[in-house]
Design an enzyme around this catalytic site. Structure first.
Site, mmCIF file in Angstrom:
data_model
loop_
_atom_site.group_PDB
_atom_site.id
_atom_site.type_symbol
_atom_site.label_atom_id
_atom_site.label_comp_id
_atom_site.label_asym_id
_atom_site.label_seq_id
_atom_site.Cartn_x
_atom_site.Cartn_y
_atom_site.Cartn_z
ATOM 1 N N ARG A 66 1.153 -1.312 0.064
ATOM 2 C CA ARG A 66 -0.028 -0.153 -0.010
ATOM 3 C C ARG A 66 0.662 1.580 0.205
ATOM 4 N NH1 ARG A 66 -4.579 -0.534 4.478
ATOM 5 N NH2 ARG A 66 -2.751 -1.232 5.643
ATOM 6 N N ARG A 84 11.457 6.008 2.540
ATOM 7 C CA ARG A 84 11.670 7.507 2.430
ATOM 8 C C ARG A 84 12.938 8.059 3.895
ATOM 9 N NH1 ARG A 84 6.442 9.366 2.507
ATOM 10 N NH2 ARG A 84 6.930 11.328 3.035
ATOM 11 N N ASP A 124 1.557 5.283 -0.171
ATOM 12 C CA ASP A 124 1.327 6.532 0.655
ATOM 13 C C ASP A 124 0.891 7.986 -0.483
ATOM 14 O OD1 ASP A 124 1.790 5.897 3.358
ATOM 15 O OD2 ASP A 124 3.804 6.876 3.232
#
Length: 287
Positions: A61, A212, A63
């Site tokens: 999933r 990230r 972002d």
């Protein structure tokens, strides 16, 4: 937990890609926010002329703002619906879906396949440029601009200290009841002829914000603000460090998802559902 396909249904694997710029991530949300899952489920319901929504299960999933080139999902369709539409479904979806999301392949999944739990790795790429003039306007939605010169060799040295199985709590946003133990299989950076630095990040799974955050730490090494051993020290500390910045999402793309041989799918499916603990001597759930 059983993952058997219900009688009268067939499991379909979808291979797809999307530009995440205008999406609020993959998963459906309240409040009418636009998501990839909802776009595809709405299109599928429309082109099959179905009264119900067939829910997708996805490998990873993503972002808001994150892109995907090699995303994988599955959906369980009634045999009658699949039999009636299978020959024309791909083209009809292409005509119904918006231009920033495409389904490239639809096929019956082998026994034991689950797009999320059968995966053995996910590979992401993060792209950044340190060009003093900024980012090529044609790439602005896919490349981060870092306004300090980057030492890629130093970043690769730092990356090697993060490989292997660890508790990545220092680089993850915690979620209630979820483990942050992951196996980082690859983390390497290369500067292309165009000056863009591409980080390749591959793991069995990723916890929230992990990629990230890792890139944020490596950028601090690359621009000289931290030594090469700093990211590994942060990892060993096991707590979130305020100096680790979660870089912006638009430089991140899910490139590929890996699965085992068909005969190993069911076993991997079961294994991935078990809560993980660190293996003995490593020192320091699947999404």
């Amino acid at each position: 937990m059983s993952d058997e396909v219900q009688p009268g249904y067939v499991r379909i694997r979808l291979d797809l890609s999307y530009d995440g710029t205008e999406f609020h991530g993959w998963a459906k949300q309240a409040g009418g926010r636009r998501t990839v899952q909802e776009e595809i489920e709405d299109a599928l319901r429309t082109v099959t002329r179905s009264q119900q929504t067939y829910e997708l299960t996805v490998a990873g999933r993503t972002d808001a703002g994150v892109h995907a080139r090699g995303q994988v999902a599955h959906v369980d369709l009634p045999l009658q619906v699949w039999g009636e539409h299978r020959g024309k479904l791909l083209k009809r979806l292409a005509g119904r879906l918006p231009k920033d999301v495409r389904v490239w392949a639809l096929r019956e999944a082998p026994s034991g396949f689950n797009a999320r739990f059968s995966a053995i790795w996910r590979r992401y790429a993060y792209r950044v440029t340190d060009n003093p003039g900024g980012v090529d306007p044609l790439l602005r939605h896919h490349v981060l601009w870092h306004d300090w010169p980057l030492d890629v060799d130093a970043m690769n040295e730092a990356a090697r200290g993060l490989l292997g199985e660890h508790d990545f709590a220092a680089y993850c946003k915690r979620r209630e009841g979820a483990t942050t133990i992951r196996t980082l299989q690859e983390l390497s950076l290369e500067r292309g002829a165009d000056g863009i630095v591409t980080a390749t990040v591959r793991a069995d799974a990723f916890c929230h914000n992990m990629v990230r955050s890792l890139i944020g730490a490596l950028l601090f090494v690359g621009d000289g603000h931290r030594p090469a051993d700093w990211p590994a020290k942060v990892l060993a500390a096991g707590v979130r460090d305020s100096a680790v910045h979660v870089v912006r999402p638009h430089g991140l793309t899910l490139e590929e998802v890996g699965y085992p041989a068909d005969e190993l799918l069911a076993a991997r499916n079961r294994e991935a559902r078990n809560r993980r603990t660190l293996s003995l001597g490593t020192g320091c759930e699947t999404c």
